[in-house]
Enzyme design. Sequence first.
Site, PDB file in Angstrom:
ATOM      1  N   CYS A  68       4.657  -0.663   3.692  1.00  0.00           N
ATOM      2  CA  CYS A  68       4.002   0.000   2.562  1.00  0.00           C
ATOM      3  C   CYS A  68       3.684   1.462   2.841  1.00  0.00           C
ATOM      4  O   CYS A  68       3.721   2.297   1.934  1.00  0.00           O
ATOM      5  CB  CYS A  68       2.734  -0.754   2.174  1.00  0.00           C
ATOM      6  SG  CYS A  68       1.358  -0.580   3.344  1.00  0.00           S
ATOM      7  N   HIS A 107      -3.318  -1.521   3.391  1.00  0.00           N
ATOM      8  CA  HIS A 107      -2.218  -1.558   2.432  1.00  0.00           C
ATOM      9  C   HIS A 107      -2.353  -0.442   1.394  1.00  0.00           C
ATOM     10  O   HIS A 107      -3.386  -0.334   0.716  1.00  0.00           O
ATOM     11  CB  HIS A 107      -2.171  -2.920   1.751  1.00  0.00           C
ATOM     12  CG  HIS A 107      -0.975  -3.116   0.867  1.00  0.00           C
ATOM     13  ND1 HIS A 107       0.324  -2.952   1.324  1.00  0.00           N
ATOM     14  CD2 HIS A 107      -0.872  -3.436  -0.448  1.00  0.00           C
ATOM     15  CE1 HIS A 107       1.164  -3.183   0.317  1.00  0.00           C
ATOM     16  NE2 HIS A 107       0.460  -3.466  -0.751  1.00  0.00           N
ATOM     17  N   ASP A 122       3.109  -1.351  -6.837  1.00  0.00           N
ATOM     18  CA  ASP A 122       3.194  -1.735  -5.424  1.00  0.00           C
ATOM     19  C   ASP A 122       4.611  -2.242  -5.169  1.00  0.00           C
ATOM     20  O   ASP A 122       4.947  -3.369  -5.527  1.00  0.00           O
ATOM     21  CB  ASP A 122       2.171  -2.816  -5.106  1.00  0.00           C
ATOM     22  CG  ASP A 122       2.185  -3.247  -3.645  1.00  0.00           C
ATOM     23  OD1 ASP A 122       3.036  -2.737  -2.886  1.00  0.00           O
ATOM     24  OD2 ASP A 122       1.349  -4.096  -3.263  1.00  0.00           O
TER      25      ASP A 122
END
Length: 290
Positions: A68, A107, A122
């Site tokens: 990420c 994250h 995301d």
Amino acid sequence: MNLEEYFQRIGFHGPHDKVDLASLTLIHKLHVMTIPFENLSMHCGEWVTMDLEDIFNKLVKSSRGGWCLESNYLFGWVLREMGFKVTMLSSKVFNSVLNDFAPGEDHLIYLVEIDGKVYLADVSFGVSSQIWEPLELISGKDQPQGAGVFRLLNKGEIWILEKTCRKPVVVNPEFSTSSLVNKVQTFQIYCFTLDPRGVEHFKERSHFLQTSPTSLFTNKSICCQQTPTGFKVLVGLIYSAVTYKPEEGVDILDMRYITEDELDEVLKEQLNVRLQKKLTPSNKKTCYKL
């Protein structure tokens, strides 16, 4: 770094300046379907930086994937270049061993505002918890996607992303009791606040995740590619092809061990990843679910 190269990488042929939900949704899904979620660099002796140009060269020019802190960071740059109103956020991933959210805000995610509505973007969580399209930031609304039904829940200052999934059907009996198989129907994925973050917030966490013996990413080598019908993933030397069967209310998990001699072929042919350095696969005991 330029948008045209990125759009060629993901196969986007639409206008570059259309700031609407349809464009965001298409680019989000194309990114997810093209750029793998993977942490193989640290198992190849490479250090992962948060330099945007390095990330662009890796994910776009070298046809690699990333985690990420690379893939979502790149996606945010793309959206800003296109003219979207984007806010970077941090989130805490749920840990089923602790039965709570992890203490670290590891994250990286985004909120995108379009026509007065706000959406969660995301593109880099991986496996069955990966959203294919942005989710509207509205509490309690079921938002069905390929992997199952996602929903966002507002708990005061905290937002929680959760998912209701289908029953897993494991093809190979050898893996029927594997710790990788998720058997919880509804589970929490991560939580976040709406406090904006900058990239500096994540640099210390990036170092921790690449060096700590307690980090998921130092314990397991992971490479996951979403597909139109599910996903494929390599965890250590366990290769899984997962097919979503919503009409039957199940997900089919075809899991098998591969040999180290098969590594390069599986990465190239199944996961669209070509490594320049030798991978040392890892699958140490730590909590991770497909």
